[in-house]
Design an enzyme around this catalytic site. Structure first.
Site, PDB file in Angstrom:
ATOM      1  N   GLY A 323       0.746  -1.458  -0.127  1.00  0.00           N
ATOM      2  CA  GLY A 323       0.374  -0.097   0.181  1.00  0.00           C
ATOM      3  C   GLY A 323       0.806   1.203   0.422  1.00  0.00           C
ATOM      4  N   SER A 324      -0.147   2.474   1.404  1.00  0.00           N
ATOM      5  CA  SER A 324       0.837   3.640   0.205  1.00  0.00           C
ATOM      6  C   SER A 324       2.552   4.008   1.245  1.00  0.00           C
ATOM      7  CB  SER A 324       0.335   4.553   1.390  1.00  0.00           C
ATOM      8  OG  SER A 324      -0.801   4.831   1.065  1.00  0.00           O
TER       9      SER A 324
END
Lengths: 628, 385
Positions: A323-324
């Protein structure tokens, strides 16, 4: 008359002749016996003497005491407990029923126990001891000893049994010991001892040979039925070496307890400077002692088939889209390719490539974003834009330098590598050419990208420790009665990443937690000097369709647990002088800021409160060279 | 009677009781005591240094048997001559009885329980065959022996009981009966070529006989041919026996020190394998010593046979000596792996009542031949007074 006399003499002479002949034959036969005696007792005497000794002397192995496993301060996390057993020799007990009756006054004994004892007595030779009961308490041992005169043939025997004082909190790292299976046999005879246990997983398996020690031998004289007559000679073995871990058992216990609130989660705490793993936990977990006693097949199936994977050490074997948290890698790749921190992108909430629209998590957009803002607010569109300029292979190259997508090489069995996609990788593994849109998905840590929580911890450590490529490990060294040797981690090589670039990442991670608009600002550490920085990540496990997006994205809380996002957080503390790195993954926990960041906060706070890196660990360096 | 005969016959062949005692062959009796004494010592060792349970009982039996031996020795040889056939047929009847009881009753029974002692008729049969053959050959002329018709009766005398014993089945005893019979045929003067015919015939019949053997008997023979093929099964006994013997070396491990015997690797150490135990504890020196004692006994036997003035005595002494020799040879050859395990004990040394008794009765007859060596017995038997 004369004829008869002659006849008689003739007969006598014939008899004498034939008798001498017979005597000669008999003499030859006796000579053959003497010759055979010579062959057996002189010529082949040595061989038969050896065979006689082989018959008479049995080599009995004395199992060595298994080495302990200690945490970095010397606290035992795997040890041996004395296991008091009641043994019964049936030939000495004479009346088995009466002996069992008397014993059952002291020890609780079920009908099934009695049936088992009777079965074993029937099966074994009557001088072979049969185990009546195990794991006696001190009081029970005392009671049996006191009643010894009334209990002929009953004796107390001390065995060793593996214990794990921290139970399920450390089972993923330590593994467990179990009975030797057919595949484990290496020819070492100690493995064939009944009841011998070897390491089956984790540290117990990895360092099994050192922990095992050397078996001693006892030469005993036995008779033809295998009864021991006496001990002739005894050579003591050597007990196994103690393994010293980098873990702090107290911190480990705390982290495990903290994770217990989640259904499925993992956490790693690491020394940013040298890769010492201070805690590594995964829930749900299992009790390692069930393996020590021999696990039943139903219990094994329950553990193995549990969808939450209690047997899996998710820190090294769980692979998740980062993810981020992956955006920092993209940012560093961009900096290296000359895209400066001031490069700005307008975020309208989506990004169009060809005829496809890629959305930002913030529906109405972030407006103008520079690199710092994009990291702090985790703007997707900014990274779509940058990634398109870079291409996926440059991102992959940077990922690799930070240890993503390949096993870290930690000293634990069962580590997985994950995936960092490249053009070549896709062609080789999926057989299709790379699509431009996939670069965009990759840039926000989704799509093909998969990494372990430990890799994310290593990535974070390399970002905050001044750019040294540390590798993680859990073994500090080995210890045997005072002296020992330490595995000194090779000095981590420089990564050739500029200090200013890493400074940008640190400042961004600081602002993610402590800035006004950071995604993890609700998990700030308020204690002065202990503040943490970090990066949230949310790993989508489902595709959001156009229709759903039009109707409004369903909130995680409203989804079934299995379809909720994974929450990720990587962080470090303290801000001023990063020493502790954490990586948290909460499976299906929703967003990283809501599910993972609060855990990271508590864990980093506890780590700094205990400060295992501030205290001096158990001394290990070998003293053999010094004068006493 | 010639003058020469009168001179050699210095003494009256009809002896008084006291004279008979004087005439007893005390050297042979000393040897018997020595052998039995060695037996007691080995039985004491077999029980790990205890007179119980074997040595004491063996000594009691030896005492009883010795008494019987003296009685038999002092009874006039003419009495035994007259009783030859009754003894033979008595033994044959017992053997038959055992055969019937054995098939009706308790499997392969070879015993008759006399209360005090369990009697094995096959042991008595060996003496019966010897005494009957001696009686028969005594009664025919040297020339008669050359005629095949005169061989029919002695062949039946040997073959009958041999077949009965074989049916029990007791291969060892049957073989011994045939061997003793053969030896008597030989010394009685049966022509050489007849032996060759019998040997050739037996060789041809061997494959047929093989099919009549019980499985355990076949196994014994096969094990004997290759004992190490199955060291934990059928070959175990003989292999352990060879290990015990070989590990004894020249001087042995010392009295009560035999590891193979005392740790029970050696089977049947108090009975059939007692020689192994002796050779383990006393080495080759002890083994050859024992063999030497037996050799002296056989020499006495030969001397007694050759010095007897009646053909019955000669043949009887020779048959008994050969019988004793066969016991010793088969037993020792068996424990050293030269012969299959057939269950033949070592006379006077092995633990066991019947054999001890039969051996001493046999020795009593031998002594009787010796004591009455100067008596002449007419071909048709002594005249009834």
């Amino acid at each position: 008359m004369e004829k008869v006399r002659h006849e008689e003499q003739e007969r006598h002479r014939g008899f004498a002749r034939r008798s001498l002949l017979l005597g000669g034959g008999m003499s030859l036969m006796l000579a053959a016996l003497a010759g055979r005696m010579y062959v057996l007792q002189v010529e082949q005497s040595d061989r038969f003497a050896m065979l006689a000794e082989d018959n008479r002397i049995n080599l009995r192995l004395l199992p060595p005491l298994r080495g302990r496993i200690l945490d970095r301060f010397g606290a035992p996390v795997a040890a041996n407990r004395q296991n008091y057993r009641v043994l019964l020799v049936s030939e000495q007990a004479r009346d088995l029923e009466a002996a069992l009756d008397r014993l059952s006054d002291i020890l609780p004994m079920t009908a099934a126990d009695r049936a088992r004892i009777h079965r074993e007595v029937d099966r074994k030779r009557n001088f072979v001891p049969v185990t009546v009961a195990e794991n006696l308490s001190w009081d029970q041992v005392g009671a049996v000893e006191v009643n010894a005169p009334d209990l002929p043939g009953v004796s107390i025997d001390v065995g060793q049994i593996r214990t794990y004082p921290y139970g399920s909190a450390l089972s993923h790292v330590l593994g467990y010991v179990g009975a030797v299976s057919e595949q484990d046999l290496t020819g070492d005879p100690v493995l064939e001892l009944p009841g011998f246990r070897i390491g089956k997983n984790g540290i117990e398996r990895l360092h099994d040979e050192r922990l095992r020690g050397e078996a001693g031998t006892s030469h005993v004289e036995v008779n033809a039925y295998g009864r021991v007559i006496r001990e002739l000679r005894r050579e003591e073995g050597e007990q196994g070496q103690d393994v010293v871990l980098t873990l702090d058992a107290g911190l480990q216990n705390y982290v495990h307890q903290r994770l217990m609130g989640e259904r499925s989660a993992s956490a790693v705490v690491m020394d940013a400077a040298n890769g010492d793993v201070l805690a590594m936990a995964s829930v749900p977990s299992y009790d390692p002692s069930v393996f020590t006693h021999g696990i039943s097949s139903t219990e094994w199936r329950r553990l193995a088939e549990d969808p939450l994977g209690p047997l899996s050490n998710k820190s090294i074997a769980g692979i998740y889209a980062p993810g981020s948290t992956f955006k920092m890698i993209v940012a560093l790749a961009a900096l290296e390719q000359g895209i400066g921190p001031d490069y700005r992108v307008w975020c309208p909430g989506h990004y169009t490539l060809g005829n496809h629209r890629f959305h930002c998590w913030k529906r109405h957009g972030h407006g103008w974003m520079d690199m710092h803002d994009a990291l702090v607010e985790s703007c997707d569109v900014y990274f779509y834009d940058v990634a398109r300029k870079l291409g996926v292979d440059r991102i992959a190259e940077m990922s690799e330098r930070f240890g993503l997508g390949v096993p870290t090489g930690i000293d634990l069995p069962g580590e997985r590598g994950g995936v960092i996609p490249t053009r070549a990788w896709k062609l080789a593994n999926i057989g299709e050419p790379w699509q431009g849109g996939e670069t965009l998905v990759t840039s926000i840590g989704q799509g093909f990208v998969l990494s372990t929580p430990l890799q994310l911890a290593v990535m974070t450590a390399r970002m905050v420790n001044g750019g040294r490529a540390v590798t993680p490990h859990v073994t500090r060294g080995f210890k045997l009665s005072g002296a020992g040797d330490e595995i000194l981690p090779a000095p981590a090589p420089e990564m050739n990443i500029g200090g200013p670039e890493l400074e940008i990442m640190r400042l961004a991670m600081d602002a993610v937690v402590n800035g006004r608009r950071g995604t993890a600002r609700s998990s700030q550490i308020k204690e002065e000097g202990w503040e943490m920085g970090g990066k949230t990540g949310t790993s989508q496990v489902r595709r959001i369709t156009k229709a759903e997006r039009a109707a409004g994205v369903i909130k995680n809380e409203d989804l079934p647990w299995r379809r909720r996002d994974h929450g990720l957080f990587v962080g470090y503390a303290p801000i001023a002088n990063p020493r502790y790195v954490v990586s948290i993954v909460v499976e299906h926990g929703g967003g990283g800021s809501s599910a993972a960041a609060p855990i990271a906060k508590d864990v980093l706070l506890e780590a700094q409160r205990r400060d295992p890196l501030g205290a001096s660990p158990l001394p290990l360096v070998a003293r053999s060279g010094e004068q006493a | 009677m010639s003058v020469l005969s009168e001179i050699t016959l210095r003494r009256n062949p009809e002896l008084q009781f006291g004279q008979k005692i004087w005439q007893l062959n005390w050297g042979l009796i000393l040897l018997i005591f020595l052998l039995a004494g060695i037996g007691f010592a080995m039985l004491y060792s077999a029980a790990s240094g205890s007179w119980d349970p074997w040595a004491v009982r063996q000594a009691v039996r030896f005492g009883g048997g010795l008494l019987l031996m003296f009685v038999v020795a002092l009874i006039d040889i003419r009495f035994w001559f007259r009783l030859a056939y009754p003894i033979y047929f008595g033994a044959l009847a017992l053997l038959g009885a055992v055969e019937v009881m054995g098939t009706v009753g308790m499997g392969a029974q070879r015993w008759i329980d006399l209360g005090v002692i369990q009697l094995q008729p096959s042991e008595l049969m060996k003496i019966g065959v010897v005494i009957a053959l001696a009686r028969y050959f005594h009664g025919i002329t040297h020339a008669d022996i050359g005629r095949p018709t005169y061989l029919l009766v002695p062949l039946l005398l040997v073959g009958g009981p041999a077949l009965l014993v074989l049916k029990q089945p007791d291969l060892g005893t049957a073989g011994m009966l045939l061997a003793v019979g053969g030896a008597l045929f030989l010394v009685a003067g049966v022509r050489w070529w007849k032996f060759l015919v019998v040997i050739a015939g037996a060789g041809a019949a061997l494959p047929v006989a093989w099919n009549f053997l019980h499985d355990y008997q076949k196994n014994r023979v096969l094990t004997f041919l290759d004992p190490e093929s199955d060291p934990l099964g059928a070959g175990y006994h003989i292999l352990q026996s060879k290990i015990a013997l070989g590990s004894g070396g020249i001087f042995g491990k010392g009295f009560l020190q035999g590891t193979q015997s005392h740790l029970n690797f050696l089977p049947e150490k108090q009975t059939d394998f007692i020689f192994t135990m002796l050779a383990e504890e006393w080495g080759m020196v002890g083994g050859l010593g024992l063999l030497g004692l037996y050799l002296l006994v056989f020499l006495y036997g030969f001397a007694i046979a050759l010095r007897s003035r009646n053909h019955f005595g000669r043949l009887l002494a020779m048959g008994l000596t050969v019988n004793l020799f066969l016991y010793v040879f088969i037993n020792i050859a068996m424990v050293m792996g030269l012969l299959p395990v057939v269950g033949v004990p070592l006379p006077l040394v092995s633990y066991g009542g019947t054999v001890m008794l039969a051996t001493l009765i046999g020795l009593g007859l031998l002594l009787s031949v010796s004591v009455h060596r100067d008596l002449r017995i007419p071909r048709r038997g002594p005249r009834e007074e």
